[in-house]
Write a protein that holds these residues in place. Structure first.
Motif, PDB file in Angstrom:
ATOM      1  N   VAL B 314       0.844  -1.203   0.000  1.00  0.00           N
ATOM      2  CA  VAL B 314       0.000   0.000   0.000  1.00  0.00           C
ATOM      3  C   VAL B 314       0.882   1.256   0.000  1.00  0.00           C
ATOM      4  O   VAL B 314       0.565   2.247  -0.676  1.00  0.00           O
ATOM      5  N   ARG B 315       1.995   1.222   0.732  1.00  0.00           N
ATOM      6  CA  ARG B 315       2.891   2.385   0.754  1.00  0.00           C
ATOM      7  C   ARG B 315       3.406   2.700  -0.657  1.00  0.00           C
ATOM      8  O   ARG B 315       3.469   3.844  -1.076  1.00  0.00           O
ATOM      9  N   ILE B 316       3.792   1.648  -1.393  1.00  0.00           N
ATOM     10  CA  ILE B 316       4.282   1.859  -2.764  1.00  0.00           C
ATOM     11  C   ILE B 316       3.154   2.385  -3.640  1.00  0.00           C
ATOM     12  O   ILE B 316       3.330   3.310  -4.430  1.00  0.00           O
ATOM     13  N   GLY B 317       1.979   1.807  -3.466  1.00  0.00           N
ATOM     14  CA  GLY B 317       0.828   2.245  -4.256  1.00  0.00           C
ATOM     15  C   GLY B 317       0.441   3.682  -3.961  1.00  0.00           C
ATOM     16  O   GLY B 317       0.145   4.460  -4.881  1.00  0.00           O
ATOM     17  N   GLU B 318       0.444   4.055  -2.685  1.00  0.00           N
ATOM     18  CA  GLU B 318       0.089   5.431  -2.304  1.00  0.00           C
ATOM     19  C   GLU B 318       1.112   6.425  -2.865  1.00  0.00           C
ATOM     20  O   GLU B 318       0.749   7.491  -3.366  1.00  0.00           O
ATOM     21  N   ALA B 319       2.398   6.074  -2.770  1.00  0.00           N
ATOM     22  CA  ALA B 319       3.435   6.962  -3.307  1.00  0.00           C
ATOM     23  C   ALA B 319       3.278   7.104  -4.819  1.00  0.00           C
ATOM     24  O   ALA B 319       3.389   8.206  -5.379  1.00  0.00           O
ATOM     25  N   ALA B 320       2.994   5.985  -5.468  1.00  0.00           N
ATOM     26  CA  ALA B 320       2.824   6.002  -6.926  1.00  0.00           C
ATOM     27  C   ALA B 320       1.615   6.843  -7.326  1.00  0.00           C
ATOM     28  O   ALA B 320       1.657   7.593  -8.307  1.00  0.00           O
ATOM     29  N   ASP B 321       0.540   6.714  -6.546  1.00  0.00           N
ATOM     30  CA  ASP B 321      -0.662   7.488  -6.860  1.00  0.00           C
ATOM     31  C   ASP B 321      -0.401   8.989  -6.750  1.00  0.00           C
ATOM     32  O   ASP B 321      -0.943   9.786  -7.526  1.00  0.00           O
ATOM     33  N   ARG B 322       0.398   9.398  -5.777  1.00  0.00           N
ATOM     34  CA  ARG B 322       0.751  10.822  -5.645  1.00  0.00           C
ATOM     35  C   ARG B 322       1.449  11.308  -6.912  1.00  0.00           C
ATOM     36  O   ARG B 322       1.205  12.413  -7.391  1.00  0.00           O
ATOM     37  N   ILE B 323       2.319  10.466  -7.437  1.00  0.00           N
ATOM     38  CA  ILE B 323       3.026  10.841  -8.672  1.00  0.00           C
ATOM     39  C   ILE B 323       2.062  10.842  -9.847  1.00  0.00           C
ATOM     40  O   ILE B 323       2.040  11.773 -10.656  1.00  0.00           O
ATOM     41  N   ARG B 324       1.237   9.806  -9.921  1.00  0.00           N
ATOM     42  CA  ARG B 324       0.308   9.710 -11.054  1.00  0.00           C
ATOM     43  C   ARG B 324      -0.668  10.882 -11.060  1.00  0.00           C
ATOM     44  O   ARG B 324      -1.084  11.358 -12.107  1.00  0.00           O
ATOM     45  N   ARG B 325      -1.023  11.391  -9.869  1.00  0.00           N
ATOM     46  CA  ARG B 325      -1.939  12.528  -9.785  1.00  0.00           C
ATOM     47  C   ARG B 325      -1.218  13.871  -9.930  1.00  0.00           C
ATOM     48  O   ARG B 325      -1.842  14.923  -9.912  1.00  0.00           O
ATOM     49  N   GLY B 326       0.123  13.821 -10.019  1.00  0.00           N
ATOM     50  CA  GLY B 326       0.884  15.061 -10.160  1.00  0.00           C
ATOM     51  C   GLY B 326       1.126  15.785  -8.847  1.00  0.00           C
ATOM     52  O   GLY B 326       1.522  16.949  -8.844  1.00  0.00           O
ATOM     53  N   GLU B 327       0.913  15.105  -7.722  1.00  0.00           N
ATOM     54  CA  GLU B 327       1.145  15.736  -6.412  1.00  0.00           C
ATOM     55  C   GLU B 327       2.565  15.524  -5.915  1.00  0.00           C
ATOM     56  O   GLU B 327       2.948  16.071  -4.876  1.00  0.00           O
ATOM     57  N   SER B 328       3.323  14.710  -6.626  1.00  0.00           N
ATOM     58  CA  SER B 328       4.714  14.437  -6.254  1.00  0.00           C
ATOM     59  C   SER B 328       5.513  14.203  -7.521  1.00  0.00           C
ATOM     60  O   SER B 328       4.983  13.708  -8.527  1.00  0.00           O
ATOM     61  N   ASP B 329       6.801  14.581  -7.471  1.00  0.00           N
ATOM     62  CA  ASP B 329       7.690  14.299  -8.594  1.00  0.00           C
ATOM     63  C   ASP B 329       8.700  13.211  -8.259  1.00  0.00           C
ATOM     64  O   ASP B 329       9.201  12.518  -9.137  1.00  0.00           O
ATOM     65  N   ARG B 330       9.026  13.134  -6.977  1.00  0.00           N
ATOM     66  CA  ARG B 330      10.012  12.127  -6.547  1.00  0.00           C
ATOM     67  C   ARG B 330       9.626  11.689  -5.133  1.00  0.00           C
ATOM     68  O   ARG B 330       9.694  12.479  -4.181  1.00  0.00           O
ATOM     69  N   ALA B 331       9.200  10.444  -5.044  1.00  0.00           N
ATOM     70  CA  ALA B 331       8.675   9.943  -3.769  1.00  0.00           C
ATOM     71  C   ALA B 331       9.439   8.702  -3.320  1.00  0.00           C
ATOM     72  O   ALA B 331       9.975   7.946  -4.143  1.00  0.00           O
ATOM     73  N   LEU B 332       9.462   8.534  -2.031  1.00  0.00           N
ATOM     74  CA  LEU B 332      10.093   7.362  -1.431  1.00  0.00           C
ATOM     75  C   LEU B 332       8.984   6.495  -0.849  1.00  0.00           C
ATOM     76  O   LEU B 332       8.037   7.004  -0.254  1.00  0.00           O
ATOM     77  N   ALA B 333       9.104   5.178  -1.049  1.00  0.00           N
ATOM     78  CA  ALA B 333       8.166   4.246  -0.413  1.00  0.00           C
ATOM     79  C   ALA B 333       8.971   3.211   0.361  1.00  0.00           C
ATOM     80  O   ALA B 333      10.028   2.756  -0.091  1.00  0.00           O
ATOM     81  N   HIS B 334       8.449   2.868   1.536  1.00  0.00           N
ATOM     82  CA  HIS B 334       9.175   1.964   2.435  1.00  0.00           C
ATOM     83  C   HIS B 334       8.236   0.873   2.931  1.00  0.00           C
ATOM     84  O   HIS B 334       7.050   1.119   3.175  1.00  0.00           O
ATOM     85  N   ALA B 335       8.774  -0.333   3.070  1.00  0.00           N
ATOM     86  CA  ALA B 335       8.005  -1.440   3.653  1.00  0.00           C
ATOM     87  C   ALA B 335       8.879  -2.137   4.677  1.00  0.00           C
ATOM     88  O   ALA B 335      10.119  -2.144   4.544  1.00  0.00           O
ATOM     89  N   THR B 336       8.249  -2.705   5.694  1.00  0.00           N
ATOM     90  CA  THR B 336       9.033  -3.405   6.713  1.00  0.00           C
ATOM     91  C   THR B 336       8.446  -4.769   7.002  1.00  0.00           C
ATOM     92  O   THR B 336       7.280  -5.042   6.717  1.00  0.00           O
ATOM     93  N   SER B 337       9.288  -5.634   7.577  1.00  0.00           N
ATOM     94  CA  SER B 337       8.869  -6.980   7.972  1.00  0.00           C
ATOM     95  C   SER B 337       9.660  -7.384   9.206  1.00  0.00           C
ATOM     96  O   SER B 337      10.806  -6.966   9.377  1.00  0.00           O
ATOM     97  N   GLY B 338       9.043  -8.178  10.056  1.00  0.00           N
ATOM     98  CA  GLY B 338       9.740  -8.698  11.224  1.00  0.00           C
ATOM     99  C   GLY B 338       9.674  -7.759  12.411  1.00  0.00           C
ATOM    100  O   GLY B 338       9.248  -6.612  12.284  1.00  0.00           O
ATOM    101  N   PRO B 339      10.096  -8.248  13.585  1.00  0.00           N
ATOM    102  CA  PRO B 339       9.996  -7.445  14.798  1.00  0.00           C
ATOM    103  C   PRO B 339      10.939  -6.239  14.783  1.00  0.00           C
ATOM    104  O   PRO B 339      12.073  -6.340  14.320  1.00  0.00           O
ATOM    105  N   CYS B 340      10.441  -5.098  15.229  1.00  0.00           N
ATOM    106  CA  CYS B 340      11.268  -3.897  15.401  1.00  0.00           C
ATOM    107  C   CYS B 340      12.036  -3.542  14.141  1.00  0.00           C
ATOM    108  O   CYS B 340      13.237  -3.313  14.181  1.00  0.00           O
ATOM    109  N   LEU B 341      11.350  -3.516  13.000  1.00  0.00           N
ATOM    110  CA  LEU B 341      11.954  -3.098  11.730  1.00  0.00           C
ATOM    111  C   LEU B 341      13.158  -3.973  11.346  1.00  0.00           C
ATOM    112  O   LEU B 341      14.178  -3.472  10.899  1.00  0.00           O
TER     113      LEU B 341
END
Lengths: 388, 354
Positions: B314-341
């Motif tokens: 979802v983080r990648i999708g949300e960042a991508a949507d910001r770009i697709r809508r023209g609200e961002s030009d360069r966005a970072l997306a992050h995902a985590t797994s496991g205890p305490c990052l």
């Protein structure tokens, strides 16, 4: 844009047994990984990424075990991916790792698959009751037996073909020091006299439950040039999936298996698999799947696979040896079983298969399937680098 | 050292997600996923049979049954047979596998999906089964308790305090007010302590949800999407499992993944961080060197909706949507797994210059 050629330069597996009580899960996987690194004469520091696979987490009771295993596999500070595609996972895991090299994301990748079935109870792991879904309650053999029966009816194969496969694979296993079952007193009569479990599948025509791990080091052209031993080169690899259950499904010869093989042959330039491929490691958990897959993979016409088996073509010294290692019938750490097929194919073209080496094996197919015959993964490896 | 620029330009061209909800008792996983699959395909006009590669992320432990992903595959409609794979990880890693597949040139488009239903059980208890099975898992330390250890370490080190954590939570849910898919929106009370120093407001909601993304390479991306979100770099790294051998106030794996993904080459304007706990945003902001000029979690982030196994995608999708809508030009997306990052993935997405 051309892909980077992918080479197998290190192979390691554990001695597969019913229960490795002397090691933890981490100890088991590290043993196989260490052997693969030793084979490649590389250290942990030479590995850019780790791709790990196994069948369901419920088999050992550890959720997403890659998190726990990161330390044991030298993955700290590196990318680590965990693949799960049911019984085909060992093959799929190797293909995901190969893509990292082929796509030039990484130069050298460690890939590993395992199952430590003694940590838990696989039958329980497969039989958790789910509301609103029809439970299978038959075990894997109960699921596959009707499809074997359908094959026999369709092809007219005589009753004894399955026993021939089991007798052959168990004898081949005697030449493989890593195989689980070493039945030194095996005879065809013993296989035929073993109890009927799921008609027509007899006890001796089924796979064991094993603890074991298999690892490979995959690398690019530059990595292969530095390899101290011959490399096995990947000439083609593919995965295909189809739905579990639907009216049009052919359980005897699934379309996904045919399509997967066709894709691999196209990549590898194989026009006639029977002529162009020297040996096959295929996923045969129940003996009758050898003739069935011989047809599905294009080595025999429909209805003719059992004739290859019956005439001895698939024996270790036959014209098209199948499961030189002893196969899944002799060794079945489920999550690793597919990767063992891929690794044994690579061992053959490297000329490193020891007593079960096929003379002059230049192109060998590794095959895996999973689920209700709905997931397929295959690769074809050769002694020479791919032409393009 | 940043990784070399990828051989092919690959972009996110479509994204869809469910409304994330506390429970979805009336829906099976497949039923929850189907509308998302239909929506993401409809955005591009692609049909299942036209997609070059399919990859999914999910976990059997949430579903409570082995091979749970096989049923979801039936929902995709894998007939005629498709080229398909699955990771037992957050869908962000399924996207990574699909990205590598497109890099090889074997496919030009990929469908990536992920789903998770936390409501049928206690996700806090379920996640303990991720821990070392011999030494740690038998003690059942749950995900909130482990995150609280990390939060306390941050406070002890002077990196944050409880009011600052409350501000993170408050800002996230205020942002989520504009996100129709979020589970928790607007003013949410700080609440009592869940596990000291974390209050319920510092913790993610427990919920069910699914997400799907379509990737495409090169010109195909431009055909399918007016403003594709190009993946300029993507990398992921894992750390040691044992919490005792990690500095919980830092995230070297995030920093390394960000370096390899090229995050630090030029400033980003947006960051979608997968930080299920308010304290984890503090760790990630430091590792990623995000200053106040960066819009962090405009979607509300995982504090507003945390469908386990889909939240990273979802983080990648949300960042991508910001770009697709023209609200961002360069966005970072992050995902985590496991205890305490423990394990972290970082992607840099860019739109074409305007």
């Amino acid at each position: 844009m051309s892909k980077e050629p992918v080479a197998v330069v290190g192979i390691g597996q554990t001695k597969h047994v019913a229960a490795r009580r002397d090691v933890s899960i981490a100890g088991l996987v590290r043993e196989a990984a260490r052997r693969a690194l030793d084979d490649a004469e590389l250290s942990w520091a030479d590995i850019d990424a780790v791709v790990i696979g196994k069948a369901p987490d419920f088999f050992e009771g550890v959720m997403m075990p890659e998190l726990y295993l990161a330390d044991a596999l030298g993955a700290v500070g590196k990318p680590m991916l965990r693949v799960h595609t049911a019984g085909s996972v060992g093959g799929s895991t190797a293909l995901v790792a190969a893509n990292l090299v082929a796509g030039r994301v990484h130069g050298t990748v460690l890939t590993l698959a395992y199952e430590k079935q003694s940590e838990s109870n696989a039958m329980w792991g497969l039989s958790l009751p789910i509301p609103f879904q029809q439970p299978l309650l038959a075990g894997a053999g109960g699921f596959f037996a009707p499809h074997v029966r359908a094959y026999m009816r369709r092809s007219g194969a005589p009753d004894g073909v399955g026993s021939l496969v089991a007798y052959k694979d168990r004898r081949n296993a005697l030449k493989n020091p890593y195989a689980h079952l070493h039945e030194h007193d095996i005879t065809l009569e013993k296989v035929q006299a073993s109890p009927m479990l799921w008609d027509p599948i007899r006890y001796s025509e089924t796979c064991p439950s094993s603890d074991g791990a298999c690892a490979m080091v995959l690398t690019d052209r530059a990595g292969a040039a530095r390899s101290p031993r011959p490399a096995a080169w990947m000439h083609g690899g593919a995965m295909r999936s189809e739905p579990t259950l639907f009216a049009g499904k052919d359980f005897v010869s699934p379309q996904a298996g045919k399509d997967c093989a066709a894709d691999v042959y196209r990549q590898a330039g194989v026009a006639d698999p029977r002529r162009d491929i020297d040996a096959v490691e295929m996923y045969v958990p129940f003996s009758w799947y050898e003739p069935m897959w011989l047809e599905n993979l294009g080595f025999a016409a429909e209805g003719e696979g059992w004739k290859l088996t019956e005439s001895g073509v698939t024996e270790l010294d036959g014209d098209l040896p199948v499961n030189m290692s002893g196969g899944v019938l002799s060794t079945n750490p489920i999550g690793a079983s597919g990767m063992i097929r891929f690794a044994e194919a690579a061992l053959q073209v490297r000329g490193q298969a020891g007593e079960h080496q096929v003379d002059g094996a230049r192109r060998v197919l590794g095959h895996a399937y999973g689920g209700g015959s709905q997931f397929f993964s295959m690769w074809l490896v050769g002694a020479e680098p791919p032409a393009s | 050292m940043p990784a070399p620029r990828p051989l092919r330009d690959i972009a996110v061209v479509a994204f869809a997600q469910t409304d994330h909800r506390r429970t979805s008792d009336e829906l099976s996983e497949v039923e929850m996923l189907m509308p998302v699959l239909h929506e993401v395909l409809a955005q591009t006009g692609l049909k299942t049979g036209e997609v070059g590669f399919t990859c999914s992320g999910s976990t059997d432990y949430l579903a409570g049954r082995a091979f749970s992903f096989t049923m979801a595959l039936d929902g995709v409609g894998a007939w005629p047979p498709i080229s398909e794979s699955h990771v037992e990880m957050d869908g962000a890693w399924a996207l990574y596998e699909a990205w590598t597949k497109l890099l090889t040139g074997d496919a030009d488009t990929a469908l990536v999906y992920a789903y998770g239903k936390s409501s049928p059980g206690s996700v806090r208890d379920v996640l303990t089964r991720q821990l070392d099975p011999y030494y740690l898992a038998p003690l059942w330390p749950d995900s909130v308790a482990l995150a609280a250890l990390q939060a306390q370490a941050l406070i002890d080190a002077g990196h944050t305090d409880e009011p600052a954590l409350a501000a993170v939570a408050s800002r996230s849910r205020a942002s989520a007010a504009g996100n129709p898919h979020a589970q928790l929106r607007g003013p949410v009370p700080r609440g009592g302590y869940a596990v000291r120093p974390l209050r319920t407001g510092d913790c993610p909601p427990v919920g069910d949800g699914a997400a799907a993304v379509i990737l495409a390479a090169g010109e195909r991306a431009r055909e399918l999407c007016e403003r594709p979100a190009w993946i300029r770099g993507i990398d992921h790294r894992i750390e040691a499992h044992g919490l005792g051998v990690r500095d919980l106030t830092d995230s070297p794996s995030t920093r390394l993944a960000a370096e390899r993904a090229g995050v630090f080459e030029r400033p980003v304007d947006t960051a979608e961080l997968h930080a299920p706990f308010s304290s984890q945003e503090v760790v990630l902001r430091k590792a990623l060197r995000l200053d106040d000029g960066v819009t962090v979690n405009p979607s509300g982030g995982a504090l507003a909706a945390n469908p386990v196994m889909a939240a990273g995608l979802v983080r990648i999708g949300e960042a991508a949507d910001r770009i697709r809508r023209g609200e961002s030009d360069r966005a970072l997306a992050h995902a985590t797994s496991g205890p305490c990052l423990q394990q972290n993935l970082v992607a840099v997405l860019e739109g074409d210059p305007r």
